[in-house]
Design a protein around this motif. Structure first.
Motif, mmCIF file in Angstrom:
data_model
loop_
_atom_site.group_PDB
_atom_site.id
_atom_site.type_symbol
_atom_site.label_atom_id
_atom_site.label_comp_id
_atom_site.label_asym_id
_atom_site.label_seq_id
_atom_site.Cartn_x
_atom_site.Cartn_y
_atom_site.Cartn_z
ATOM 1 N N ALA A 191 -2.387 14.602 1.013
ATOM 2 C CA ALA A 191 -1.651 15.832 1.379
ATOM 3 C C ALA A 191 -2.567 16.988 1.058
ATOM 4 O O ALA A 191 -2.377 18.065 2.260
ATOM 5 C CB ALA A 191 -0.228 15.916 0.348
ATOM 6 N N LYS A 192 -3.318 17.058 0.082
ATOM 7 C CA LYS A 192 -4.142 18.150 -0.092
ATOM 8 C C LYS A 192 -5.143 18.358 1.082
ATOM 9 O O LYS A 192 -5.619 19.403 1.533
ATOM 10 C CB LYS A 192 -4.898 17.989 -1.443
ATOM 11 N N ARG A 193 -5.675 17.255 1.452
ATOM 12 C CA ARG A 193 -6.587 17.228 2.521
ATOM 13 C C ARG A 193 -5.942 17.474 3.713
ATOM 14 O O ARG A 193 -6.463 18.619 4.591
ATOM 15 C CB ARG A 193 -7.021 15.701 2.495
ATOM 16 N N MET A 194 -4.631 16.953 4.291
ATOM 17 C CA MET A 194 -4.190 16.968 5.447
ATOM 18 C C MET A 194 -3.572 18.578 5.817
ATOM 19 O O MET A 194 -3.872 19.205 6.682
ATOM 20 C CB MET A 194 -3.039 16.316 5.433
ATOM 21 N N PHE A 195 -3.219 19.120 4.399
ATOM 22 C CA PHE A 195 -2.659 20.449 4.695
ATOM 23 C C PHE A 195 -3.429 21.600 3.932
ATOM 24 O O PHE A 195 -2.953 22.777 4.097
ATOM 25 C CB PHE A 195 -0.940 20.553 3.975
ATOM 26 N N ASN A 196 -4.558 21.239 3.727
ATOM 27 C CA ASN A 196 -5.561 22.088 3.181
ATOM 28 C C ASN A 196 -4.957 22.939 1.892
ATOM 29 O O ASN A 196 -4.900 24.174 1.933
ATOM 30 C CB ASN A 196 -6.058 23.044 4.045
#
Length: 348
Positions: free
Chosen positions: A340-345
């Motif tokens: 989630a951190k990566r996908m949604f920055n």
């Protein structure tokens, strides 16, 4: 371990006290297609917004007070959830632009009051057009971390040409898209008679149909930057992955009943364009969740609770993923927060 819940439901906090917003929801339900929206008072004195299709078959129940910022943060504290991403549950299939603006404004206000723990996704009618695109860009400029869509609108799934202008904008902006299930699939009459079949399996059928149409349409060739995160494990898509990836036969057949071409493209779309919301994972069971992560990859799943459908789902889901699922520490961290951190920055 940091925990991010990407499936926290959002409705305007003043939904039941603001007549204009309430009517925006009630009047958006297409009565001509059998969608019946009403407000009723429960024995507790709280009101609930009910959606039926057809009459007498409830598919949605929104209870007064469940959607406040305080309710969200209290549930997160109790469950051990550090951050959450909000989206409108289901109703965005019908909302008009004016009501979407009110939804987005309140979501932004909740984000400000959350102390950095909650994030919003833009709720916009998906028909393209300058006003809709302007609202999308306003939300993103004001901090929304993604966009939300229903997996179908009326009779149309997202591979339909009607959505292409809006999807082209999302592709250009390279923004992640949460694709929420709708109350029932387009073909719904065979699942309505029994509550659990209607309210659980109906959503699974809806998402599996949506994912399949997206994959076989080839839309991601034209829109390679789209990243769709489908709820309900994509309608159990892990169980369909091998079956519905085309395979060439090993012998000459009398006739070709299936299209054996395109397997490499389907695999690429699943790798690059399709991701999954691990919706209240404890409900699916240990064997199923472990199989899903193994088949589609732990890097393609993100934890979600569907709070507040059941308050307990958030804490049960966290405990289940932390202590019952047998996966590597790296995969557990990816599913619970890293993806989630990566996908949604996310700035966490």
């Amino acid at each position: 371990m940091t925990v991010v819940d990407i499936n926290i439901h959002h409705l305007p906090e003043d939904l039941f006290s603001n007549e204009k917003i309430l009517n925006g929801f009630l009047n958006s339900a297409p009565r001509g297609f059998g969608e019946i929206a009403t407000v009723k008072t429960m024995e507790s004195g709280k009101r609930q917004l009910i959606l039926e299709k057809p009459a007498g078959f409830q598919n949605l129940n929104y209870v007064e007070g469940d959607y406040s910022a305080e309710a969200k943060l209290a549930a997160m504290d109790e469950a051990g959830v550090d951050y959450g991403i909000m989206r409108v549950p289901v109703w965005q299939e019908w909302l008009d632009l004016e009501t979407c603006r009110a939804v987005n404004d309140n979501a932004a206000e909740i984000v400000k009051r959350s102390g950095g723990r909650l994030f919003s996704t833009a709720c916009v009618p998906p028909w393209g057009g300058k006003e809709n695109v302007d609202e999308l860009k306003r939300c993103l400029d004001e901090g929304a971390v993604g966009v939300q869509l229903a997996c179908h609108y009326g009779q149309l799934y997202l591979d339909d040409a009607a959505f292409r202008p809006y999807l082209e904008v999302l592709n250009e902006l390279n923004v992640p898209v949460i694709v929420h299930h709708t109350p029932l699939p387009v073909e719904w009459k065979s699942v309505i008679d029994y509550t659990n079949l209607r309210r659980e399996y109906g959503r699974i059928v809806d998402q599996a149909t949506a994912v399949g149409r997206e994959l076989f349409s080839g839309m991601f060739d034209e829109l390679p930057n789209l990243r769709f995160i489908h709820t309900m494990l994509g309608g159990n898509w892990f169980s369909n992955t091998a079956l519905l990836t085309p395979h060439a036969p090993s012998k000459q057949e009398a006739m070709q009943r299936l299209d054996a071409t395109g397997g490499e493209k389907i695999e690429r779309y699943l790798r690059e364009n399709i991701f999954f919301d691990l919706t209240h994972p404890h409900s699916w069971g240990k064997t199923q969740i472990e199989a899903a992560l193994k088949i589609n990859g732990a890097d393609h799943y993100m934890f979600g609770s569907s709070f507040p459908v059941f308050y307990s789902w958030m804490s049960q889901g966290v405990e289940f993923m932390k202590h019952e699922i047998e996966i590597s520490d790296a995969d557990r961290e990816a599913v619970m927060s890293g993806n989630a951190k990566r996908m949604f920055n996310l700035p966490i």
